[in-house]
Design a protein around this motif. Structure first.
Motif, PDB file in Angstrom:
ATOM      1  N   UNK A   1     -48.734   3.570  38.874  1.00 13.34           N
ATOM      2  CA  UNK A   1     -47.952   2.526  39.538  1.00 13.34           C
ATOM      3  C   UNK A   1     -47.155   3.102  40.700  1.00 13.34           C
ATOM      4  N   UNK A   2     -46.582   4.288  40.523  1.00 15.05           N
ATOM      5  CA  UNK A   2     -45.814   4.921  41.599  1.00 15.05           C
ATOM      6  C   UNK A   2     -46.703   5.216  42.805  1.00 15.05           C
ATOM      7  N   UNK A   3     -47.931   5.655  42.558  1.00 15.92           N
ATOM      8  CA  UNK A   3     -48.856   5.897  43.664  1.00 15.92           C
ATOM      9  C   UNK A   3     -49.166   4.594  44.399  1.00 15.92           C
TER      10      UNK A   3
ATOM     11  N   UNK B   1     -48.411   0.694  48.954  1.00 18.09           N
ATOM     12  CA  UNK B   1     -47.828  -0.537  49.491  1.00 18.09           C
ATOM     13  C   UNK B   1     -46.855  -0.228  50.617  1.00 18.09           C
ATOM     14  N   UNK B   2     -46.080   0.835  50.469  1.00 20.96           N
ATOM     15  CA  UNK B   2     -45.138   1.232  51.520  1.00 20.96           C
ATOM     16  C   UNK B   2     -45.881   1.628  52.798  1.00 20.96           C
ATOM     17  N   UNK B   3     -46.996   2.317  52.651  1.00 20.37           N
ATOM     18  CA  UNK B   3     -47.817   2.654  53.815  1.00 20.37           C
ATOM     19  C   UNK B   3     -48.336   1.366  54.451  1.00 20.37           C
TER      20      UNK B   3
ATOM     21  N   UNK C   1     -50.559  -6.378  49.634  1.00 23.33           N
ATOM     22  CA  UNK C   1     -50.834  -7.293  48.520  1.00 23.33           C
ATOM     23  C   UNK C   1     -51.604  -6.598  47.406  1.00 23.33           C
ATOM     24  N   UNK C   2     -52.656  -5.878  47.761  1.00 23.07           N
ATOM     25  CA  UNK C   2     -53.475  -5.216  46.745  1.00 23.07           C
ATOM     26  C   UNK C   2     -52.709  -4.165  45.974  1.00 23.07           C
ATOM     27  N   UNK C   3     -52.001  -3.301  46.685  1.00 24.00           N
ATOM     28  CA  UNK C   3     -51.244  -2.238  46.017  1.00 24.00           C
ATOM     29  C   UNK C   3     -50.103  -2.821  45.182  1.00 24.00           C
ATOM     30  N   UNK C   4     -49.476  -3.887  45.666  1.00 29.49           N
ATOM     31  CA  UNK C   4     -48.396  -4.524  44.900  1.00 29.49           C
ATOM     32  C   UNK C   4     -48.927  -5.135  43.605  1.00 29.49           C
ATOM     33  N   UNK C   5     -50.083  -5.773  43.683  1.00 33.47           N
ATOM     34  CA  UNK C   5     -50.692  -6.353  42.489  1.00 33.47           C
ATOM     35  C   UNK C   5     -51.055  -5.258  41.482  1.00 33.47           C
ATOM     36  N   UNK C   6     -51.667  -4.178  41.958  1.00 32.27           N
ATOM     37  CA  UNK C   6     -52.024  -3.085  41.057  1.00 32.27           C
ATOM     38  C   UNK C   6     -50.781  -2.451  40.451  1.00 32.27           C
TER      39      UNK C   6
END
Length: 114
Positions: free
Chosen positions: A77-79, A84-86, A97-102
């Motif tokens: 989750x941290x990765x 998402x920050x990138x 959106x994708x990284x936030x959902x994951x």
């Protein structure tokens, strides 16, 4: 619980897939015509982090339910928070959106299996 484990499986496989695409075809993720040497380098760096972490996130809740599995899912989750920050920094809304959902799926699975 089974629905959450299924969602985590899909999330982990998606993470692995994007990591492999980043390594093999970095221009597909950077949206550049021809990848530079730097894009290829960072694509492989992303893949060497993303594939093992994705596999660990896939296996952890089944092989190590409890604190160990939750720790691995928290690292995954941290990765994704970093990804998402990138996405925010580069204004790539699909990446955000994708990284936030994951992230949400990994955190929820970590909490449910702790």
């Amino acid at each position: 619980m089974n629905l959450l484990l299924g969602a985590n499986t899909v999330a982990a496989v998606a993470g692995i897939g994007f990591a492999l695409v980043g390594g093999v075809r970095p221009a597909a993720l950077s949206e550049s015509g021809t990848p530079t040497a730097g894009e290829r380098f960072y694509g492989w760096m992303y893949a060497t982090r993303g594939v093992p972490l994705g596999v660990a996130a896939l296996v952890a809740p089944l092989a190590w339910p409890g604190p160990a599995g939750s720790l691995i899912l928290s690292a995954a989750a941290a990765a994704q928070v970093g990804d998402a920050a990138i996405g925010v920094a580069t204004r790539k809304w699909t990446m955000i959106a994708g990284a936030s959902l994951l992230t949400a799926i990994h955190v929820a699975t970590a909490a449910a299996t702790a």
